[in-house]
Write a protein that holds these residues in place. Sequence first.
Motif, PDB file in Angstrom:
ATOM      1  N   TYR A   1       2.008   1.747  -3.434  1.00 42.12           N
ATOM      2  CA  TYR A   1       0.887   2.152  -4.274  1.00 42.12           C
ATOM      3  C   TYR A   1       0.582   3.645  -4.121  1.00 42.12           C
ATOM      4  O   TYR A   1       0.349   4.341  -5.121  1.00 42.12           O
ATOM      5  N   GLU A   2       0.588   4.139  -2.925  1.00 43.14           N
ATOM      6  CA  GLU A   2       0.265   5.543  -2.691  1.00 43.14           C
ATOM      7  C   GLU A   2       1.225   6.474  -3.415  1.00 43.14           C
ATOM      8  O   GLU A   2       0.863   7.583  -3.811  1.00 43.14           O
TER       9      GLU A   2
ATOM     10  N   GLN B   1      -6.197  -2.888  -5.444  1.00 41.15           N
ATOM     11  CA  GLN B   1      -5.733  -2.022  -6.520  1.00 41.15           C
ATOM     12  C   GLN B   1      -4.207  -1.939  -6.537  1.00 41.15           C
ATOM     13  O   GLN B   1      -3.591  -1.819  -7.605  1.00 41.15           O
TER      14      GLN B   1
ATOM     15  N   LYS C   1       0.818   4.837  -7.841  1.00 37.50           N
ATOM     16  CA  LYS C   1      -0.421   4.370  -8.488  1.00 37.50           C
ATOM     17  C   LYS C   1      -0.699   5.100  -9.797  1.00 37.50           C
ATOM     18  O   LYS C   1      -0.349   6.270  -9.971  1.00 37.50           O
TER      19      LYS C   1
ATOM     20  N   GLN D   1      -8.154  -1.546   4.574  1.00 36.42           N
ATOM     21  CA  GLN D   1      -8.231  -0.956   3.235  1.00 36.42           C
ATOM     22  C   GLN D   1      -8.189  -2.049   2.163  1.00 36.42           C
ATOM     23  O   GLN D   1      -7.268  -2.084   1.355  1.00 36.42           O
TER      24      GLN D   1
ATOM     25  N   ARG E   1     -10.799   5.839 -10.587  1.00 40.09           N
ATOM     26  CA  ARG E   1     -10.259   5.872  -9.231  1.00 40.09           C
ATOM     27  C   ARG E   1     -10.573   7.193  -8.523  1.00 40.09           C
ATOM     28  O   ARG E   1     -10.213   7.377  -7.365  1.00 40.09           O
TER      29      ARG E   1
ATOM     30  N   ILE F   1      -8.005  -0.703  -1.505  1.00 40.61           N
ATOM     31  CA  ILE F   1      -6.687  -0.143  -1.828  1.00 40.61           C
ATOM     32  C   ILE F   1      -5.671  -1.260  -2.024  1.00 40.61           C
ATOM     33  O   ILE F   1      -4.854  -1.226  -2.952  1.00 40.61           O
TER      34      ILE F   1
ATOM     35  N   ILE G   1       0.828  -1.210   0.000  1.00 41.86           N
ATOM     36  CA  ILE G   1       0.000   0.000   0.000  1.00 41.86           C
ATOM     37  C   ILE G   1       0.862   1.259   0.000  1.00 41.86           C
ATOM     38  O   ILE G   1       0.551   2.236  -0.694  1.00 41.86           O
TER      39      ILE G   1
END
Length: 349
Positions: A11-12, A177, A15, A171, A21, A174, A8
């Motif tokens: 990803y933040e 994804q 992404k 999450q 999204r 999230i 995560i």
Amino acid sequence: MDFSKKIINWYEKNKRKLPWRETKNPYYILVSEFMLQQTRVSQIIKYYLNFIKKFPSLEKLAQAEEKDVLKEWEGLGYYSRAKNLHFFAKKLKNDKKFFPKKYKELIKYKGIGPYTGAAVASICFKEIIPAIDGNAFRVFSRYFGIYNDITSTATKNMFRVIVSKIMDFEQPGIFNQAIMDLGSILCTPKNTKCLLCPIKDSCFSIQNKTVYKLPVKKINKFIRHRFFYYLFICDRNNNICINKRSSKDIWKGLYDFPLIESKNNLLINEIIDTVWEKFRIIVYKTLIYKIEHKLTHQILSIRFFNCEILQDLNKNIFFQKFFFIPHNQIGVYPFPRPIILFLKHKKMI
């Protein structure tokens, strides 16, 4: 830091910026997920934006005619997705139901499989359920060193059990994804970027140099070859003869021209004889357009011919299921991609 937190955090920062999204509207997410089935992200962004502009809500989609829905899907392929999405909207409207919030409810509808149902349920409603698509199979098979065939039901179920234990419970959307993007950006089928991977230190395949050996996927190599001979026919008023495809075959619900199909490549004299036998019309010997069209398990060799009408087609029993439209209405009807390319070649659209 545990697996899900590393994923995560990566990803933040990395992404992909995608229009769906920017919302948690389950209808918009569902549209994107339907379009993403067997289609790359880069191909669907324009379609997605046009589709939700044309049908901004489930209610609007439910009220639409199938022809108009397919027209917005035109060129994207796999048209059963559009019909299933349309059916979903109409079913909710007719049954006076709200949008399902649970995975088990979502997958009851045709076209919403385990991945799509899990993606919508986790992203929109925070249900703790893994969304396992091709990217996820690749990431997890490499990370854990799983050599089982990912096309088997038993393997798919095993993956869901394993991932459900390591995903982020706060999450889940999230997390799902993040796995999608990791597989799309770093853990790709070829030319992987393992040095940039947030979980490289604990990845089985990196440690054992088996990255390109996984995942294991049994491939069905059977490819069906079909030969299509389309007849481009205009009446005395220059109206174009078309037909709505209704059989349980590719492109059902779309429109095309009168068609001769063969298992083998026909010579021009064989085409002329077959056209006369089936439609009682004469085909010109001049080929006006040709294209090879590849589908998942099929290759279509498509040829287009001009035809000459010898009688009033309204009296021709062979043409009872066909109808004629003016040139300026050709853009109203949804056609398969080979027909679209032909019409562009003729500068009719």
